[in-house]
Design an enzyme around this catalytic site. Structure first.
Site, PDB file in Angstrom:
ATOM      1  N   GLU A   1      34.024  21.364  -4.571  1.00  0.00           N
ATOM      2  CA  GLU A   1      32.924  21.988  -4.932  1.00  0.00           C
ATOM      3  C   GLU A   1      32.855  22.395  -6.304  1.00  0.00           C
ATOM      4  OE1 GLU A   1      32.846  26.129  -3.356  1.00  0.00           O
ATOM      5  OE2 GLU A   1      32.837  25.541  -1.041  1.00  0.00           O
ATOM      6  N   GLU A  38      20.939  29.383  -0.062  1.00  0.00           N
ATOM      7  CA  GLU A  38      21.369  30.124   1.219  1.00  0.00           C
ATOM      8  C   GLU A  38      20.994  31.453   1.279  1.00  0.00           C
ATOM      9  OE1 GLU A  38      25.224  28.002   2.821  1.00  0.00           O
ATOM     10  OE2 GLU A  38      25.395  27.624   0.806  1.00  0.00           O
ATOM     11  N   LYS A  87      23.330  34.412   2.587  1.00  0.00           N
ATOM     12  CA  LYS A  87      24.605  34.936   1.832  1.00  0.00           C
ATOM     13  C   LYS A  87      24.557  36.162   1.611  1.00  0.00           C
ATOM     14  CE  LYS A  87      27.270  30.618   0.733  1.00  0.00           C
ATOM     15  NZ  LYS A  87      27.998  30.192  -0.573  1.00  0.00           N
ATOM     16  N   GLU A  96      25.058  34.468  -5.636  1.00  0.00           N
ATOM     17  CA  GLU A  96      25.648  33.638  -4.210  1.00  0.00           C
ATOM     18  C   GLU A  96      24.446  32.866  -3.463  1.00  0.00           C
ATOM     19  OE1 GLU A  96      28.720  33.146  -2.943  1.00  0.00           O
ATOM     20  OE2 GLU A  96      29.269  33.800  -5.024  1.00  0.00           O
TER      21      GLU A  96
END
Length: 418
Positions: free
Chosen positions: A266, A320, A323, A329
């Site tokens: 990542e 996303e 999250k 985030e």
């Protein structure tokens, strides 16, 4: 005779240029997080991926629909075992065999599964049972996969955060944290014996967040900067990504595992954040990911590992929305859930049919093979930053031994034919 020579030279040049592109593109993957309630169907995601130069996809689980949707494509997969499954896989070989039977064996070899990651940042999770169970879980899963000829080549590894390092600056001083040394030594021995990679999550964004000076931002974004001399190795670093990767290399070498390869599982940069989150802008996210892609395609490598790029998975494919935590985030995606771009990181194929609402930013130009933001690329001859509007920069692969071999063969044939 002259026509035959010309045709041969053209064919050799095509092989040479194709080798450069193929080798550089094979280093670039992306993470597919699914903590969201608005993601497109697996078939649409497969179509999107095939419209890009992305060649690898990392899942945090083993989504059957995604795995099946990529069957017969050139995109390889990293599957994930959840942290919650580690205790059962560690204590019961039949549980590992069942996991493999359900999540891997039905799909290979039609779908290309390269690695199964057992857990995500398990060693420093704070749960001692995960740290102690990680190695036996990996061993049991490898045994289960090896029992099938179709899955025997699938590697087993696990993903770590940079917190497993006690020291990373300068890179030559990289060392693992003594609290994790016992668990890591066993895992590293497994990786060495199995030929599996050490997977790590380096984030220059977090380094900048802890030191938000302008010079740190330039260093983290691969932008022009004075560089940082590592007094231990006498090597100069021009970006944080290379420095973090080489710190991991130093830690592995220092513990006696120089043969274990590194994979960046990542890395990424959020394009949006809360008011108190520094550096979370579209411009910074595009600069980081665009310049990272250019760096990987160049095959320049790192100061400690020159001439080859480290396999790297960008975080992330989509935003996303479920999250928790700060806005950042939920803002790492290159694409929105409707498959329009948040910004252009230079990964789309020229013939991409996927629509996007974000037009290419100033300083980006198009070539037949790849584009990078030329305003940030260092001119090789004049030693200055290229200016916006100059020609598109096709990264050099001069450092790659494989490509250099092809180049020498090409030149030799040219000399023989002239």
């Amino acid at each position: 005779m002259e026509t035959r020579k010309l045709l041969l030279l053209v064919a050799l040049f095509h092989v040479f240029s194709s080798a450069i592109l193929t080798e550089s593109q094979s280093m670039i993957g992306i993470n597919y997080g699914q903590v969201a309630d608005n993601l497109p169907p697996a078939s649409a995601t497969a179509q999107l991926l095939q419209s890009t130069t992305i060649s690898k996809l990392r899942l945090y689980g083993a989504d059957a629909a995604i795995i099946q949707s990529l069957a017969g494509t050139d995109i390889s997969l990293v599957l994930g075992v959840s942290n919650s499954d580690i205790p059962s896989l560690a204590s019961d070989p039949s549980a590992a065999a069942n996991w493999a039977a359900v999540n891997v064996l039905p799909y290979v070899p039609s779908s290309s599964i390269s690695v199964v990651s057992v857990g995500n940042e398990a060693i420093n999770s704070g749960d001692p049972s995960l740290a102690s169970g990680l190695l036996p879980a990996m061993q049991n899963l490898r045994t289960a996969l090896s029992a099938s000829a179709a899955a025997a080549s699938v590697k087993v590894s696990t993903v770590h955060s940079m917190a497993v390092l006690a020291q990373s600056d300068p890179p030559s001083s990289g060392a693992f944290h003594p609290d994790f040394a016992a668990s890591l030594t066993g895992v590293l021995g497994f990786l060495r014996d199995a030929g599996s990679p050490f997977m790590i999550n380096p984030y220059p964004f977090f380094a900048y967040r802890s030191d938000p000076r302008p010079e740190t931002l330039a260093f983290c974004l691969f932008q022009p900067n004075p560089g940082r001399l590592d007094a231990g190795s006498k090597l100069t670093y021009t970006n944080m990504f290379d420095a973090q990767v080489d710190a991991v290399r130093s830690a592995l070498d220092g513990l006696g595992f120089p043969e274990v390869e590194i994979v960046v599982a990542e890395t990424g940069w959020p394009y949006r954040g809360d008011p108190d989150e520094v550096g979370t802008t579209v411009e910074n996210a595009m600069a980081f990911n665009g310049n990272l892609v250019a760096h990987l395609r160049s095959l320049a490598g790192t100061p400690l590992m020159p001439g080859r790029s480290v396999e790297t998975y960008i975080f992330a494919l989509y935003d996303e929305d479920l999250k928790s935590g700060p806005t950042s985030e939920r803002s790492f995606g290159l694409y929105r859930a409707d498959q329009t771009m948040n910004y252009d990181a230079g990964l789309a194929k020229p013939s991409s049919s996927i629509s996007n609402t974000a037009s290419a930013s100033p300083g980006w130009t198009q070539s037949a093979e790849t584009c990078v933001p030329v305003v940030t690329v260092q001119a090789r001859v004049e030693g200055r930053p290229m200016q916006s509007g100059e020609r598109c920069y096709l990264p050099s692969a001069v450092g790659s031994p494989a490509v250099m071999g092809l180049l020498f063969q090409y030149v030799a044939v040219m000399l023989l034919l002239t």
